[in-house]
Design an enzyme around this catalytic site. Structure first.
Site, PDB file in Angstrom:
ATOM      1  N   TYR A 158       0.711  -1.142  -0.119  1.00 23.74           N
ATOM      2  CA  TYR A 158       0.003  -0.023  -0.100  1.00 23.74           C
ATOM      3  C   TYR A 158       0.893   1.302  -0.033  1.00 23.74           C
ATOM      4  CZ  TYR A 158      -3.857  -3.308   1.655  1.00 23.74           C
ATOM      5  OH  TYR A 158      -4.907  -4.161   1.694  1.00 23.74           O
ATOM      6  N   GLU A 178     -17.119   2.440  23.330  1.00 22.34           N
ATOM      7  CA  GLU A 178     -18.523   2.296  22.076  1.00 22.34           C
ATOM      8  C   GLU A 178     -19.406   3.836  22.135  1.00 22.34           C
ATOM      9  OE1 GLU A 178     -20.907  -1.216  23.464  1.00 22.34           O
ATOM     10  OE2 GLU A 178     -20.156  -2.077  21.670  1.00 22.34           O
TER      11      GLU A 178
END
Ligand SMILES: [Zn+2]
Ligand SMILES: [Zn+2]
Length: 401
Positions: free
Chosen positions: A307, A381
């Site tokens: 990449y 979260e």
């Protein structure tokens, strides 16, 4: 003795964001987390993604790069096209967490946070679809397979990801274990490195471990190569430029008293700059091919470009930063410290000006402190809701252009 100290599980209460979609996004993330699928195997995952996008009224294309999904949300008014990307693959890691929603498949885990990226992007789609008629432009959702080294983005681009309509801007986020929950980290220019790989084979002449004069010992030569490769960083490039060469694998021989005929090295080379990348490739090649000659041995070198560096466009990053500051407040936005990790969203960003930003997931109170790819990786979260708000703000800012 019973104690009143809450267990980690009890401490890990779902965050309250007072937003109508908060329970859904958490349930979605946990469902993906329980059912991890590796690169190009994201069949169940992509099925849920496609079904959800269709239910929202998006135009959906499936089977892009095997399991990739593209969803088009066409606004009621004309305007630019914004690409929003999420990755879907898990890792071959055996989860060591004990949450109810832990991986149900031994040896596979969402240990990088791609479960959170999907839940976030699907919620962004849901909220933007509700105001579809007022949107001036098109949002193109990219759910890519196989980010973890297998090149899902490259294949999606080859299969038309960036055509019809061609995105004017590209956006992506990554939850980040080094950034405190509540913060969003951005930076203009390079944020992640290019990641290349090499192998080296040193061919000498084997023989008895006690009679070295009759051999050409490839182990001694390989050892010197390992050290010489480090001088590419310390002597060949500007000390103010970040780069790394790591030999991660060394193997040779079959017995303690035998000089083997060959030795092998494998490693990775990372940097942020194409010029340095090319220089390091050349220097590593010269060392591996030339150094063994001084000992009468032969060196073979193979270099594979992975990449490229992930580079944020300055104008887009400034726009996105402004939008996120407006949405979350000045205190919530910090400067990102670039990492030598790599990311194939870089290939999209080479063609489309965009911004890849980082949403903090770290919270020591619930033990969400482990690095990405760790068997105990976890996020707070609250990052989900923050990611949704940040991404929607960024999309809307781009639509105004
Ligand atoms: Zn990862
Ligand atoms: Zn990742």
């Amino acid at each position: 003795m019973p104690t009143n100290t809450p267990t980690l599980q009890e401490k890990f209460v779902p965050p309250s964001l007072d937003l109508p979609w908060e329970q859904d996004i958490i349930a979605l993330r946990r469902d993906f987390h329980t059912h991890p699928e590796l690169g190009y195997e994201e069949v169940r995952t992509a099925g849920i993604v496609a079904e959800r996008l269709r239910a929202l009224g998006l135009e959906v294309r499936t089977g892009v790069a095997d399991t990739g999904v593209i969803g088009l949300l066409r606004g009621g008014k004309s305007g630019p096209t914004i690409l929003v990307r999420a990755d879907m693959d898990a890792l071959p890691v055996a989860e060591a967490n004990a949450w109810e929603w832990k991986s149900s498949t031994h040896g596979k885990m969402h240990a990088c946070g791609h479960d959170a990226h999907m839940a976030t992007a699907l919620t962004v789609a849901r909220l933007l679809a509700q105001e579809k008629e007022d949107l001036a432009g098109t949002i193109k959702f990219m759910f890519q397979p196989a980010e973890e080294g297998l090149g899902g983005a490259k294949r999606m681009i080859e299969e038309g990801l960036l055509d019809d309509p061609r995105p004017d801007y590209a956006l992506a986020l990554h939850v980040w274990s080094d950034v405190e929950v509540g913060k969003v980290a951005l930076k203009t220019g390079p944020v992640m490195a290019c990641a290349d790989a090499f192998t080296a084979r040193i061919v000498g002449k084997g023989g008895h471990g006690a009679i070295p004069q009759q051999t050409i010992d490839p182990v001694v030569i390989a050892s010197q190569i390992v050290l010489a490769l480090q001088t590419t960083i310390s002597r060949s490039i500007d000390p103010l430029q970040p780069a790394v060469v790591t030999v991660g694998k060394v193997w040779a021989g079959s017995a303690f008293n035998v000089i083997p005929g060959e030795a092998h090295l494998e490693g990775t080379v990372r940097s942020f700059d194409e010029g340095i990348r090319t220089l390091l490739e050349r220097r590593c090649r010269e060392i591996v091919e030339e150094l063994p000659k001084a000992f009468g041995a032969k060196g073979e070198f193979h270099y594979e470009r992975g990449y490229p560096a992930t580079v944020n466009n300055p104008q887009v990053t400034e726009m996105v930063q402004r939008a996120i500051v407006n949405e979350l407040g000045e205190d919530s936005v910090i400067e990102f410290t670039p990492t030598m990790g790599a990311e194939d969203m870089s290939l999209v960003l080479q063609q489309v000006p965009g911004c890849y930003f980082f949403v903090g997931g770290r919270n020591p109170v619930i033990d969400a402190v482990y690095p990405h790819h760790h068997p105990q990786f976890n996020i707070d979260e609250k990052a989900l809701g923050i990611g949704v708000r940040a991404m929607i703000a960024a999309v809307k800012e781009c639509l105004k252009q």
